[in-house]
Write an enzyme that holds these catalytic residues in place. Structure first.
Site, PDB file in Angstrom:
ATOM      1  NE  ARG A  71      -4.367  -1.614   1.477  1.00 29.49           N
ATOM      2  CZ  ARG A  71      -5.535  -1.601   2.099  1.00 29.49           C
ATOM      3  NH1 ARG A  71      -5.664  -0.928   3.219  1.00 29.49           N
ATOM      4  NH2 ARG A  71      -6.566  -2.234   1.603  1.00 29.49           N
ATOM      5  CD  GLN A 120      -2.916   5.701  -3.789  1.00 30.03           C
ATOM      6  OE1 GLN A 120      -3.472   6.375  -4.651  1.00 30.03           O
ATOM      7  NE2 GLN A 120      -2.594   6.180  -2.610  1.00 30.03           N
ATOM      8  CG  ASP A 178      -5.066  -1.398  -2.729  1.00 27.23           C
ATOM      9  OD1 ASP A 178      -5.380  -2.579  -2.489  1.00 27.23           O
ATOM     10  OD2 ASP A 178      -4.974  -0.521  -1.855  1.00 27.23           O
ATOM     11  CB  SER A 186      -8.419  -0.207  -2.237  1.00 28.89           C
ATOM     12  OG  SER A 186      -7.503  -0.126  -1.165  1.00 28.89           O
ATOM     13  CE1 TYR A 191      -6.361  -4.318   5.408  1.00 29.95           C
ATOM     14  CE2 TYR A 191      -3.972  -4.416   5.237  1.00 29.95           C
ATOM     15  CZ  TYR A 191      -5.229  -4.649   4.709  1.00 29.95           C
ATOM     16  OH  TYR A 191      -5.334  -5.196   3.457  1.00 29.95           O
TER      17      TYR A 191
END
Length: 525
Positions: free
Chosen positions: A122, A127, A130, A133, A231
């Site tokens: 991350r 991104q 990802d 996500s 997280y």
């Protein structure tokens, strides 16, 4: 090389790892694309659409696995699929390497290379790949839709001829990607939305989306989620007790609760207990997005919807992303395509598995016969919050010396500017044939520029944006010049000066009003 996508074997799975659009992009990278017949049907992509995109449709999984050098799929491969990841083949899919050590070891023994999409680090550069996500975003949105489908009233408040309808009250527990998606959907539907997260720094994000952050009366600094891969982390027992007490306090007022709290490869924390469920009004709805790991709610049944004795509906579905298969397939296929772009820097249809690249190394869990999970920390931890060092405390003498130095520097700058300005005016005045009327106007212009800029630029920045400061400074120069000229004996000059004052005034006061409205958007009402 050939990249292929088989039909997902998990029961009820409707997603597919390659779409016609992503296939076109993969072909630009030099790859030949294959897909198993019917793999995209449940996601709304027919074999005809793939053929039109230049994809070869292959009958049967055996033929596809045999022909493809790279396999892109969604879910963790089944045992018979894993046995096909032999040397010379690359598998890209969700794999859960932290929770499947035996299967990971098996993949390494077979000699295939495995890229786990949930292991993508991350960091900012990654991104676009990802997938966690991407899927969490869809799950958060879908959770609100499912809640609305089971809720017997409107989300938004209404005043009708038949009576007044109060807005629904929604609580989102966890403000990660799924939580923020749920917050955005809930507020857009008109509900009064509350949100809680163990990371108080996300309060600004929550409030900027129109929700109210639920704070605890508890003094403890939560561990920074950024340092643990984005997280939230496990908190102390005291923090948990304060959290549960707050939830018990607000439970009777909530119509819909959406829980999203998960820590990878750990049982989901129980955040909504039986007594909280019992305290909720009949007809209330709970959507537990943590159901795959046991659920945040006591009473959640995985993959089922139940109704409690007091009429509260608890939804424990685990296939929210699959319930929006077209959208989730599009996003996931895009994540795969971006991964392939990094793996193919030359765009020649050949994988360059660069283990020195942070993203590729982080996502690779098995490589050339060896288990490569867990990876080393990425060199650039873009998401980690940088700890700011506290400024050094200055003594009274040091503060005085600093103030004197700043005053001297400021005075020096002002004297320099005045000297330059005076020299400029003198230089213009000495030009042969320069009329006296021009010098009069020129001096007025210079003074207007200086005074107007100083007056407006020194206004506190809490009252306007830097861009507005510049435009207001220009307008103030116009006003000062016009005020001096408005007393002219010429009617034309007087009219023009009055018009200039009016228009510049509108710009200045309008600028402050616009800025005030902009700042109000980020303030609690």
């Amino acid at each position: 090389m050939k990249i292929g996508t088989p039909k997902e074997v998990d029961q009820g799975e409707a997603r597919v790892a390659m779409t016609p659009d992503s296939a076109r992009q993969l072909q630009k990278l030099g790859y030949d694309c294959l897909i198993e017949a019917g793999a995209g049907e449940k996601a709304g992509f027919s074999d005809k659409l793939y053929e039109d995109a230049g994809v070869t449709v292959v009958d049967g999984a055996d033929a596809l696995w045999t022909q493809a050098d790279i396999i892109a799929k969604v879910n963790t491969p089944a045992d018979d699929e894993l046995d096909r990841v032999v040397k010379g083949k690359t598998l890209i899919s969700f794999f859960n390497p932290g929770g499947n050590p035996e299967r990971l070891k098996r993949a390494a023994e077979l000699g295939g290379n495995v890229i786990a999409m949930e292991a993508v680090p991350r960091i900012s550069r990654a991104q676009k790949m990802d997938a966690l996500s991407s899927m969490a975003n869809i799950a958060g949105y879908r959770a609100v839709i499912e809640a609305g489908n089971n809720f017997g009233r409107f989300f938004t408040g209404q005043i009708t001829a038949a009576g007044k309808v109060p807005p629904a009250k929604v609580l989102v527990v966890g403000a990660g990607v799924a939580g923020l998606a749920a917050i955005g959907t809930s507020t857009s539907l008109g509900a009064i939305t509350y949100a809680f997260d163990v990371r108080p720094e996300v309060a600004e994000q929550v409030e900027s989306m129109g929700a109210e952050f639920v704070f605890l009366d508890f003094e403890e600094e939560a561990q920074d989620g950024a340092a643990t891969g984005g997280y939230a982390s496990v908190q102390s027992e005291e923090f948990r007790n304060a959290q549960l007490a707050k939830f018990r306090e607000i439970a009777p007022d909530m119509d819909i609760v959406i829980t999203t709290a998960l820590i990878p490869n750990r049982p989901a924390p129980k955040l909504w207990t039986e007594d909280m469920v019992a305290a909720m009004k009949p007809g209330s709805v709970i959507v537990d997005l943590a159901a795959p790991a046991g659920g945040n709610v006591e009473g959640t049944v995985k993959d089922e919807k139940i109704v409690t004795e007091n009429g509260v509906t608890i939804i424990g579905y685990t296939d929210f992303a699959s319930r929006m298969a077209t959208q989730s397939s599009t996003l996931y296929a895009t994540n795969i395509r971006h991964m392939m772009t990094d793996l193919t820097p030359e765009k020649d249809g050949q994988i360059n598995h660069n283990m020195d690249d942070d993203v590729i190394r982080g996502a690779t869990v098995a490589f050339e016969g060896a288990v490569t999970f867990p990876p080393p920390p990425p060199k650039v931890q873009a998401i980690a919050a940088q700890k700011k060092e506290k400024p050094k405390e200055l003594t009274a003498e040091e503060k005085r010396a600093k103030e004197v130095a700043e005053f001297k520097a400021q005075t020096k700058n002002q004297v320099t500017l005045l000297a330059v300005g005076a020299a400029l005016i003198l230089g213009v005045a000495l030009i042969p044939g320069m009329p006296a009327s021009f010098m009069q106007h020129f001096i007025v212009f210079v003074l207007s520029v200086f005074i107007g800029f100083q007056v407006i630029w020194n206004v506190a920045h809490s009252l306007h944006t830097p861009l507005m400061a510049v435009t207001n400074a220009i307008s103030s120069i116009i006003i000062l010049g016009a005020l001096i000229q408005i007393g002219s004996t010429s009617m034309l000059i007087t009219i023009l000066a009055a018009a200039g004052i009016f228009m510049a005034s509108v710009n200045i006061f309008g600028g402050f009003l616009v800025t005030r409205r902009m700042l109000a958007m980020f303030q609690k009402s």
